[in-house]
Design a protein around this motif. Structure first.
Motif, PDB file in Angstrom:
ATOM      1  N   SER A   1      11.291 -59.033  26.252  1.00 39.60           N
ATOM      2  CA  SER A   1       9.941 -59.611  26.152  1.00 39.60           C
ATOM      3  C   SER A   1       9.531 -59.795  24.702  1.00 39.60           C
ATOM      4  N   LEU A   2       9.928 -58.862  23.857  1.00 41.39           N
ATOM      5  CA  LEU A   2       9.621 -58.980  22.434  1.00 41.39           C
ATOM      6  C   LEU A   2      10.245 -60.250  21.863  1.00 41.39           C
TER       7      LEU A   2
ATOM      8  N   ASN B   1       8.062 -64.511  20.727  1.00 37.12           N
ATOM      9  CA  ASN B   1       8.092 -65.395  19.552  1.00 37.12           C
ATOM     10  C   ASN B   1       7.073 -64.944  18.506  1.00 37.12           C
ATOM     11  N   GLY B   2       7.234 -63.698  18.063  1.00 35.09           N
ATOM     12  CA  GLY B   2       6.321 -63.163  17.051  1.00 35.09           C
ATOM     13  C   GLY B   2       4.926 -62.912  17.594  1.00 35.09           C
ATOM     14  N   PHE B   3       4.839 -62.539  18.854  1.00 33.18           N
ATOM     15  CA  PHE B   3       3.571 -62.289  19.553  1.00 33.18           C
ATOM     16  C   PHE B   3       2.701 -63.533  19.658  1.00 33.18           C
TER      17      PHE B   3
ATOM     18  N   ALA C   1       2.192 -59.717  26.565  1.00 31.63           N
ATOM     19  CA  ALA C   1       1.616 -58.773  27.530  1.00 31.63           C
ATOM     20  C   ALA C   1       2.726 -57.996  28.233  1.00 31.63           C
ATOM     21  N   GLY C   2       3.821 -58.679  28.572  1.00 33.19           N
ATOM     22  CA  GLY C   2       4.957 -58.006  29.185  1.00 33.19           C
ATOM     23  C   GLY C   2       5.539 -56.949  28.265  1.00 33.19           C
ATOM     24  N   PHE C   3       5.688 -57.291  26.990  1.00 31.30           N
ATOM     25  CA  PHE C   3       6.185 -56.330  26.006  1.00 31.30           C
ATOM     26  C   PHE C   3       5.323 -55.073  26.003  1.00 31.30           C
TER      27      PHE C   3
END
Length: 108
Positions: A19-20, A24-26, A33-35
């Protein structure tokens, strides 16, 4: 039961790492949100397991599952480069985690 929690926590760590990457750099809301969700679940499960397991071995297993799982899925599903050396290195991580368990991590 505690080792099952560590394994599940490790799988959530894999989901967290993937997920991170997808965030794509948040900048992508859903993967971000998944991260966050996967990170909280992973750490919460590890925390529960640490009530009865040795921290060093449990943490090494958790990290090993996360590292090997993320690297393997990266190579299989995300186009990350695979090489014999990478695969051998992942095998050594697995051997190391097994060795730690055989050395006697035990539950309290």
């Amino acid at each position: 039961m505690a080792w099952i929690l560590v394994v599940i926590a490790g799988l959530f760590e894999v989901a967290m790492a993937l997920s991170l990457k997808a965030s794509n750099g948040f900048s992508q809301p859903l993967p971000t949100a998944g991260f966050l969700l996967f990170a909280v679940i992973s750490f919460a499960l590890l925390n529960l397991a640490l009530k009865t397991l040795d921290v060093g071995t449990a943490y090494a297993v958790w990290v090993g599952i996360g590292a090997v799982g993320t690297a393997a899925l990266g190579m299989i599903a995300m186009g990350d480069q695979a090489s014999p050396l990478k695969i051998a290195a992942l095998a050594m991580i697995i051997i190391g985690v097994i060795g730690l368990n055989l050395a006697g991590s035990g539950a309290h």
